[in-house]
Design a protein around this motif. Structure first.
Motif, PDB file in Angstrom:
ATOM      1  N   LYS A  31     -42.414 -27.327  22.772  1.00  0.00           N
ATOM      2  CA  LYS A  31     -43.617 -27.540  23.574  1.00  0.00           C
ATOM      3  C   LYS A  31     -44.203 -28.921  23.325  1.00  0.00           C
ATOM      4  O   LYS A  31     -44.152 -29.442  22.219  1.00  0.00           O
ATOM      5  CB  LYS A  31     -44.673 -26.488  23.242  1.00  0.00           C
ATOM      6  CG  LYS A  31     -44.279 -25.099  23.654  1.00  0.00           C
ATOM      7  CD  LYS A  31     -45.401 -24.128  23.449  1.00  0.00           C
ATOM      8  CE  LYS A  31     -44.981 -22.749  23.914  1.00  0.00           C
ATOM      9  NZ  LYS A  31     -46.083 -21.805  23.843  1.00  0.00           N
ATOM     10  N   LYS A  32     -44.766 -29.480  24.385  1.00  0.00           N
ATOM     11  CA  LYS A  32     -45.476 -30.745  24.293  1.00  0.00           C
ATOM     12  C   LYS A  32     -46.945 -30.430  24.076  1.00  0.00           C
ATOM     13  O   LYS A  32     -47.501 -29.551  24.739  1.00  0.00           O
ATOM     14  CB  LYS A  32     -45.297 -31.546  25.574  1.00  0.00           C
ATOM     15  CG  LYS A  32     -45.843 -32.958  25.501  1.00  0.00           C
ATOM     16  CD  LYS A  32     -45.708 -33.676  26.814  1.00  0.00           C
ATOM     17  CE  LYS A  32     -44.293 -34.126  27.029  1.00  0.00           C
ATOM     18  NZ  LYS A  32     -44.177 -35.006  28.215  1.00  0.00           N
ATOM     19  N   LYS A  40     -47.325 -27.848  27.879  1.00  0.00           N
ATOM     20  CA  LYS A  40     -46.102 -27.804  28.673  1.00  0.00           C
ATOM     21  C   LYS A  40     -44.939 -27.368  27.801  1.00  0.00           C
ATOM     22  O   LYS A  40     -44.762 -27.858  26.691  1.00  0.00           O
ATOM     23  CB  LYS A  40     -45.808 -29.173  29.268  1.00  0.00           C
ATOM     24  CG  LYS A  40     -44.621 -29.197  30.181  1.00  0.00           C
ATOM     25  CD  LYS A  40     -44.432 -30.566  30.796  1.00  0.00           C
ATOM     26  CE  LYS A  40     -43.255 -30.545  31.742  1.00  0.00           C
ATOM     27  NZ  LYS A  40     -43.007 -31.865  32.313  1.00  0.00           N
ATOM     28  N   THR A  41     -44.119 -26.425  28.312  1.00  0.00           N
ATOM     29  CA  THR A  41     -42.905 -26.009  27.631  1.00  0.00           C
ATOM     30  C   THR A  41     -41.753 -26.846  28.171  1.00  0.00           C
ATOM     31  O   THR A  41     -41.447 -26.787  29.357  1.00  0.00           O
ATOM     32  CB  THR A  41     -42.628 -24.513  27.867  1.00  0.00           C
ATOM     33  OG1 THR A  41     -43.730 -23.756  27.378  1.00  0.00           O
ATOM     34  CG2 THR A  41     -41.365 -24.073  27.157  1.00  0.00           C
ATOM     35  N   LEU A  42     -41.146 -27.611  27.305  1.00  0.00           N
ATOM     36  CA  LEU A  42     -40.052 -28.472  27.718  1.00  0.00           C
ATOM     37  C   LEU A  42     -38.739 -27.711  27.819  1.00  0.00           C
ATOM     38  O   LEU A  42     -37.965 -27.906  28.749  1.00  0.00           O
ATOM     39  CB  LEU A  42     -39.898 -29.635  26.738  1.00  0.00           C
ATOM     40  CG  LEU A  42     -41.112 -30.549  26.599  1.00  0.00           C
ATOM     41  CD1 LEU A  42     -40.855 -31.574  25.508  1.00  0.00           C
ATOM     42  CD2 LEU A  42     -41.413 -31.224  27.907  1.00  0.00           C
TER      43      LEU A  42
END
Length: 63
Positions: A31-32, A40-42
């Motif tokens: 996650k960012k 945001k989940t990368l």
């Protein structure tokens, strides 16, 4: 102090695979974060019983 960072978080989830059926597996989320708030989940992936790393798109959440 960094404004944006990337963290990994692993947790156990219930998943369903058509070949294996219901299984409990460790899912790792990348996650960012902005000021230590995830936004945001990368990528998310899971490790199989045999040590392979697979993407979570091939299995669905069990209900």
């Amino acid at each position: 102090m960094k404004l944006i960072s990337i963290k990994r978080h692993t947790r156990t989830e219930k998943r369903f695979s058509p070949k294996m059926g219901k299984l409990h597996t460790k899912v790792t989320y990348i996650k960012k974060q902005f000021l230590s708030i995830p936004f945001k989940t990368l990528h998310k992936y899971r490790e199989t019983y045999y040590g392979e790393v697979k993407d979570c798109k091939d299995c669905q959440l069990a209900r």
